[in-house]
Structures are given as C-alpha cells and as structure tokens.
Write a protein that holds these residues in place. Sequence first.
Motif, PDB file in Angstrom:
ATOM      1  N   UNK A  14       0.848  -1.199   0.000  1.00 29.48           N
ATOM      2  CA  UNK A  14       0.000   0.000   0.000  1.00 29.48           C
ATOM      3  C   UNK A  14       0.881   1.245   0.000  1.00 29.48           C
ATOM      4  N   UNK A  16       4.089   1.544  -0.923  1.00 27.44           N
ATOM      5  CA  UNK A  16       5.003   1.727  -2.045  1.00 27.44           C
ATOM      6  C   UNK A  16       4.310   1.835  -3.398  1.00 27.44           C
ATOM      7  N   UNK A  18       0.483   1.956  -4.493  1.00 27.73           N
ATOM      8  CA  UNK A  18      -0.959   1.875  -4.246  1.00 27.73           C
ATOM      9  C   UNK A  18      -1.707   1.398  -5.478  1.00 27.73           C
ATOM     10  N   UNK A  19      -1.230   1.777  -6.671  1.00 29.34           N
ATOM     11  CA  UNK A  19      -1.921   1.348  -7.894  1.00 29.34           C
ATOM     12  C   UNK A  19      -1.900  -0.166  -8.046  1.00 29.34           C
ATOM     13  N   UNK A  21      -1.617  -2.276  -5.601  1.00 28.92           N
ATOM     14  CA  UNK A  21      -2.492  -2.815  -4.564  1.00 28.92           C
ATOM     15  C   UNK A  21      -3.950  -2.774  -5.017  1.00 28.92           C
ATOM     16  N   UNK A  22      -4.354  -1.616  -5.573  1.00 26.90           N
ATOM     17  CA  UNK A  22      -5.738  -1.454  -6.025  1.00 26.90           C
ATOM     18  C   UNK A  22      -6.063  -2.443  -7.141  1.00 26.90           C
ATOM     19  N   UNK A  23      -5.117  -2.653  -8.012  1.00 30.54           N
ATOM     20  CA  UNK A  23      -5.298  -3.596  -9.113  1.00 30.54           C
ATOM     21  C   UNK A  23      -5.611  -5.005  -8.574  1.00 30.54           C
ATOM     22  N   UNK A  25      -6.701  -5.701  -5.547  1.00 28.98           N
ATOM     23  CA  UNK A  25      -7.915  -5.688  -4.724  1.00 28.98           C
ATOM     24  C   UNK A  25      -9.180  -5.699  -5.571  1.00 28.98           C
ATOM     25  N   UNK A  26      -9.125  -5.039  -6.730  1.00 28.05           N
ATOM     26  CA  UNK A  26     -10.367  -4.974  -7.507  1.00 28.05           C
ATOM     27  C   UNK A  26     -10.697  -6.291  -8.206  1.00 28.05           C
ATOM     28  N   UNK A  27      -9.776  -7.232  -8.194  1.00 31.12           N
ATOM     29  CA  UNK A  27     -10.074  -8.544  -8.777  1.00 31.12           C
ATOM     30  C   UNK A  27     -10.420  -9.597  -7.738  1.00 31.12           C
ATOM     31  N   UNK A  28     -10.614  -9.153  -6.522  1.00 28.68           N
ATOM     32  CA  UNK A  28     -10.995 -10.107  -5.481  1.00 28.68           C
ATOM     33  C   UNK A  28     -12.405 -10.619  -5.709  1.00 28.68           C
ATOM     34  N   UNK A  29     -12.653 -11.858  -5.262  1.00 28.18           N
ATOM     35  CA  UNK A  29     -14.018 -12.378  -5.298  1.00 28.18           C
ATOM     36  C   UNK A  29     -14.652 -12.151  -3.931  1.00 28.18           C
ATOM     37  N   UNK A 111     -12.844 -10.812  -0.470  1.00 26.97           N
ATOM     38  CA  UNK A 111     -13.586  -9.972   0.458  1.00 26.97           C
ATOM     39  C   UNK A 111     -14.640 -10.879   1.098  1.00 26.97           C
TER      40      UNK A 111
ATOM     41  N   UNK B   5     -17.254 -13.525 -10.716  1.00 31.08           N
ATOM     42  CA  UNK B   5     -17.503 -12.090 -10.629  1.00 31.08           C
ATOM     43  C   UNK B   5     -16.653 -11.506  -9.513  1.00 31.08           C
ATOM     44  N   UNK B   6     -16.209 -10.273  -9.693  1.00 35.20           N
ATOM     45  CA  UNK B   6     -15.442  -9.640  -8.619  1.00 35.20           C
ATOM     46  C   UNK B   6     -16.401  -9.162  -7.537  1.00 35.20           C
ATOM     47  N   UNK B   7     -15.849  -8.849  -6.370  1.00 34.62           N
ATOM     48  CA  UNK B   7     -16.738  -8.424  -5.285  1.00 34.62           C
ATOM     49  C   UNK B   7     -17.468  -7.145  -5.639  1.00 34.62           C
ATOM     50  N   UNK B 194     -12.994   2.528  -4.123  1.00 35.82           N
ATOM     51  CA  UNK B 194     -12.513   1.806  -5.287  1.00 35.82           C
ATOM     52  C   UNK B 194     -13.481   1.920  -6.466  1.00 35.82           C
TER      53      UNK B 194
END
Lengths: 638, 304
Positions: A14, A16, A18-19, A21-23, A25-29, A111, B5-7, B194
Amino acid sequence: MSEADTIYKTDALIAEDIDAYLETHQHKSLLRFITCGSVDDGKSTLIGRLLYDSKMIFEDQLEALQADSKRVGTQGQEIDFALLVDGLAAEREQGITIDVAYRFFATEKRKFIVADCPGHEQYTRNMVTGASTADLAILLVDARKGIIVQTRRHAYLAHLIGVKNIVLAVNKMDLIDYDQARYDAICDDFRAFVREAGIAENFTCIPISGLAGDNITSRSANTPWYGGETLMEHLETVELNNTDDQSKAFRLPVQWVNRPNLDFRGFSGLISTGSVKPGDAIRVLPSGKTSTVTKIVTLEGELEEAVAGQSVTICFADEVDCSRGNVIATADNPPEVSDQFESTIVWMDDDPLHVGRSYWLKLGTQMVSATVQQPKYTVNVNTMEHLAAKTLELNAIGVVELATDKPIVFEPYTTSRALGGYILIDKITNRTVGAGMLHFSLRRAQNVHWQATDIGRDEHANLKNQKPRVLWFTGLSGSGKSTIANEVEKRLNLMNRHTFLLDGDNVRHGLNKDLGFTEADRIENIRRVGEVAKLMTDAGLIVLTAFISPFRAERDMVRAMMPEGEFVEIFVDTPLEVAEERDVKGLYKKARSGALKNFTGIDSPYEAPLNPEIRVNTVEMTAADAAEHIIRLLMPLK
Amino acid sequence: MTRTLTHLERLEAESIHIMREVVAESERPVMLYSVGKDSAVMLHLARKAFYPSPPPFPLLHVDTTWKFQDMYKLRDQMANESGMELLVYQNQEAMDRGINPFDHGPLHTDMWKTEGLKMALDHYGFDAAFGGARRDEEKSRAKERIFSFRTATHGWDPKNQRPELWNLYNARKTKGESIRIFPISNWTELDIWQYIHLNDIPIVPLYFSAKRPTYEYQGQLFMADDIDRLERVMGKRPEITERSIRFRTLGCFPLTGAVESDAKTLPEVIQEMLLTTTSERQGRVIDKDGGDASMEKKKQEGYF
C-alpha cells in the motif's frame, strides 16, 4: 509466513505502490458465510479475531474496545473481542446477540461478508435468514463440550437452506491442552451424525482457538498433529455458489420493464442462473412465447455476454408480451409452471400458520395469493424426528402442500434458490411470516384445466335484469344477521329480484357438516361458502350470506374472489353484552360455562370490519329498519 | 464458460436489484442525496439500474444551510447531469429560530436533519426513501435491514424488523408507514472509494487535499468555509491558518473535522485511508453526543 509478515507485506505494498495494490484488490471475489454456535461457544470472539487479524479494526475502535473490555468485558485485563460485534444497546446489557448482524473484512485474495447468527433456541429464523445468502457455514463447537444439540440443529438448518460448504470449527482448543484424541473424537461424532441424518456430505474440520488465535490465519505450533488448512486459507479458496449457478440453464426473473420512449423496450432483472448472449433463443414464462435476444444494454455500452449474478437489461427481436413477474429462460429448457406444490416452510411469526388462510407469496419477482394445507409433518430440529402437527408455530419447520391462486414459474429449490425460495406475507399485518422452499409440483395441477363455456356470468345476469352481488353479513352470534338477511331477501323478492340466502347453521347441516369450530375449520367453512357464493353470482343471483365470519383475512379472501364492487360487506354491529343478553340459542351460556369451546366473543376473537360497505346498529334499529336501510344503500339493483 | 464475478460486480448487481425492486413495488420513491461519496456511488448505481431511462424518482437534499459551498455546487451539477428532479428542503422552523451548530449543539442536527427529513418526507408524501448508509459504518447499522420500516411517526423499532431472506424483500406496508432503503448496505468504505476510482464518479473536491483556511475549535481542526458567517454566529472571528487539509466525510462545515493530508489523487486518498489508524466517523461530532448507544437512539427517533 506468519500473520505479522502478511500484514507487513500488505502495508508495504500500500505504501510503495498503491496502484498495484488497487489492481489486485479490484479482482478479489466475494465469499458470504455465516457463523453459528450457541451462547459461549466463542462466536463473537472468533469474528472479532477475524476482523482484528485482517486489520479491520481502527485505533480509535481499539481504544474504545480496550476501555470497554476493562469495564464490562469477560476476559479480565485482556481484550474482549466479543464486544466488537455485539451491537445493539439492549443486547450489550443482556450480554447476548439477538439478531443477525453483518460484518465485513478482506484479505489479499477475497472480500468477506459474515452474517453473525445468534445460537439460542428461539432464534431459528435468524439463522435461516443469515444462511439464505451464504456460500459457507462455520459451525462452532466448544472443544470441552463436543457436539451438542445446538450443533446438530445448526447443521440441519444449514443443510435445509442448501449451504454446501460446512466448516466444523472445534474452538477453545487451548482449554483442552490441544488434545488431538479429543479433537478426533468430536470430528468422528459429527461425521456419524451427518451420515445418520443424511445431510451435509462434505464438511471440513479445523481445530482452532479464537481467543489465542490458533489456526485462524497461521498454522499453530500448538497443533503439530494437524496438517489441514487454517480457517482463513479455507475461506480464501473454497468454491463460490455463483460460479456454480453459471453452469445451469439461463433464467432471468423480470423486475421492471424499461421503456423510456417508443423506440426502446428492455427487460431488467438479476440473472439467477446461466448466461446469455445476443442471438440466444429465449422463452418468456408463463406465456411460453419465444424470441431472440438482440442486445444486453448497460450505461457503459452493450455487453457480449452476461452471467448469473449480474443485473442487466435485455432487448428482444420481437414484440413479445413480458412484464414484472415473468421469467425469461433459455428457449429449449424452460422452467416449470404450476399452482400446487410440496414445500418445506420455516415459520417466522409469533402468530402461527392459519391453515387455509390466504397469504401473499413472493417468489422471485412474482407475487400471488397462496394457501397452505395442514402440515404433513414437522421436523424436530434437535432429533430430526418427524412429528404430526396441525399448524406451524414460531420457528417450526414443516413439510406442507401449498396452492397458489394462479400458476407461477418455479424450479425446485435444490436447482435454484431464486426460483425455488419464497416468503409468505400476512395480508393484514404485512409481516414476513414464513420462508419456504419448493420441492416439486403436484400432479393434479397439471391435469385439471378450466373448461370455457359460451354462456357466461354477463349473460346470466342480463337475463335476470340485475347486478349479481354478495351481501355478506358479519357479526357476533346473536347479533341479528340471519333475521336482517331474511328481511332483506323478502324485500328483494317483492322487487322481483332473484336471490338466495346462505345461512351459517343451514350450510353446516350439509356442505360443511364435516367441519368443526377450530380456527382451521372456520377458515375452511368460509372458503367453501365463498366458492358457493361465487358460483351463485356467476349464475346471476344476488346472494345473501349470514355467517359470523370472525376473521378479517377470510372476509377479504372472499372479497378478492369476486369482481370489483360485487362484494358488499354488511357489519351487523351489536355489542357483545347485547348479543349475550339476547342469547337466543343459549350458546353464550354454554360458552361461559366452558361446555362450548372456541366461541366467538368469549374464547375466540372477532375482528370487526375496518371499512364495511354498510354498517347497521341493531341497538338503535329494528330488523325491519335495518333491512330498509340496506336496500336504500344497494339501489340501483341493475 | 464460467467466470468469477469480482466483489464489486456482485455488490453493484445487488444494489441495482434492490433499487429496481423498490421502484416496482412502491408508489412514490425518492433518493436522499447528501452529496457525499456514498451518495455519489448511490446515484451512479441508480443511473446504471434504469439506463437508458433516467432514474424514475427525484433527488431530495435535506439542507441545513451549513454545508460546504463545494457541496452545493456539485449537487446542482449532478442533478442536472442525471436528468433527475432535485428537491431541496430546509426546515422553516429551524431557519426562523436561527438554529446553528455553535449555540444549539445536538439540537442543530435534530432540527435541521432529523426533523427536516421527517417534514420533507411528509411534505412530498414519499413512501420509500433511498439512503446511502452502510453496515460497516457503525455497530447498530450492522443489524439494520436493507428495507427498514418506519411507523407513521418515522420511528424505528430494532426488535421488530422483518427477516430478509435470499434477495426477497417484503415492501408491503400499511397506510402511513414508509420504508427507508439502504441499497449500499453491504459496501465498505474501501469498496466505495474503489468504485469511484474505477468508474470516474465525480465527487466533492474537499475529499482531496488542498491549501484551505482552517481554524481550531474544541481541539479539532475545521475549515472556515464562510468566515463572515462564522464570525457572526461565534461572536468573534476565529484565528485562521492556511493548512493542507482534506475531509474523510462531509457534513455541516462547522461540525466536520478536517485531517491534515497531502493526498491529492484518489489512489493517494485510498492509500491514506488504508494506512490510517482511525475510523471514518471519528471526524463527525454527531456520534459522540449521548454516549455509547447514540446512533441507535438517533435512529429510533427517525434520523437516517
């Protein structure tokens, strides 16, 4: 990797990049799960621990927690994680959880949404509620106590709602010195139970301590004999329901028709199973009309494909009738349509099921009237025994036959939660009183068809030169219903009108002689009278009925059977003291002495009409006056 | 072929489903719009849910007259862009009595927001109101249903909530009752940020750090959004210092604490949020009055 390392690594990423990290995180199920356990099994502590270990607790919350722990906690000077999740003020005072609460945390892979379900006996409905959206259930067991009645109940309920993944978390291992033999014995016990009960083929056993943190996020040194996953590893990798749903046939229950202008007509809804692409052949149920999908529309442009779990708007090539409550399905494999079912119901209201009463049933986006038969049996959730029952009380689970007033599109619950799960709503209080799961359609619905005839109700009524109506007299026993109805019929007869008087006592000598005076029988009595009255109005008659008909719901049920304006509710408003004083048939005396049970006004309630079309007061009016008054209000008769 | 699907996709689908159910089953829905980041996401979801139609309900802003100027600006811009009617309601009694955050403390929130909301809903006759509350915000929110029923006097009874199973919502109500609906109940603060980032959703610039005039009051840092008005109400001109600040949550400017920050872009804001050690609501003075169960108490009285 230790738990501290994981947190450090995340923080470093986070800080070092953040981009990056966000990448990730947004692919989490997303995994939704429930935790079940009885009081003191350490459920809140486990959830608090999961939140704490995944860094979902902020410093200010932690400070408040430390202060609270010292003040009201049960862990001495240590942090009491349970205080983090026990929400409402009332609960905190009682030290118990009384409702489903939802918590959120995330790891690098997933998540999570946790439904925290209370474990006490009286709250079956909360667990069923929490489980209805869950992919997985964690059953908590106190290692010192082993499998107890509550564990069996929770396993059964999770199975009933169709939660496929069960985790048996053997908690408080620290208090039995991490004894492997004891742990193995508990797992064996549970295995024997599920085999015997025929439930939950797959489950995973994990030895943990919520308080000490063993096998939660990292493998514990205290259990070297355990080679399986940690709880968190399991949660991060287990298969999700909605992935499974995508491999089934395409179903889209229509929520809303999108029609901004004459050139656009789209159908909006959440895809419950399967997937859809432009060019797919579809069928609209229940009509059975077919068409082809032309496009899938979203604010960000058209989609090439949409899958189960997505909310979409789709358009057809043809002008096919389709509205809210319809289901769009793949053309060659549509779901069934029926109006009679076998089903399991979980009763959720303080007021028990009224057999035969009409409830709203909501399934997907369909809302219809439904009646429930006397249960075939109920299930004792502690012993799995089948018991005979006349009704369903709060938290009871029963298998019943159910009829809807018009055909609905459905699938067995085991195939589709969205087209097999429904709620029942009380028509008067509007409370959600039950949750049900359809098993299969009963054959008779498919074999009985409505026979169309050429001479209909309009022809019958025209010939008689009158508007058919039901004059429904309701009131206490001895209020004067039959006397007034008789006076009204005499006057109509003099006016050359075709009438028929259905009297409560008389009907019970024939058509309804098999019925008694229990609540269920009273409801059935009124239902049959309603059906007979409806046939007679179809024949063109003015029907007068004189029944106590004490329940609002049944009078409204008969009202709903009739065309608008043909049901005239006449409230014969006589105070109980007056009716009892008259006591023409000597029934009040018998009821007061206890010789007559379930007598309206004495030990069974009378629900007065809220907005009757006509009200007559028999204290101030004679029967003849009342009849005149009614006739005046009924004019014109054609 | 299946795909996971993503969250965010699942959360989005759920919220859209909820909004469509409400529109199909209520007579006069409205969306409460507070101009904050949660409202921004909720509005975006509404536009997605009904596209190509505009969302079939108006936006309602219950105004306290003490919001930041930037909030009023974005509010008008977003209403215009979405093609939705914007209704602004100010409690006339609070206006006449000159209720303000300095002299009246908790009464300010009570009259402008709690009472103002009730009066606005009654005034327009709305039977269903969307709100942007999330379950992760506060402990008593964690137990609130997505469809939350209010009596004719707007009260909330936490013991008498309807069970919500699967995605079946019972929206039936008796005359006089109304529903508050929380379509983003299951979103967390990180999800919100996000989603804003991924979808380029416009938000109030105050969420990003900039040099702004600030003053200290009772140990917290505030922005002097309207210095003259502050002076009139406080009786003296507060001492103003320029600082690099931003806001984690937005409300009335004299009640919303600022944080010193250098986060100028969304990823930087998210980064700061993830590394920070205090929760989002700490900047709001409102949760602290009334002690432990204050939010639960406010909700029973009708606060959103």
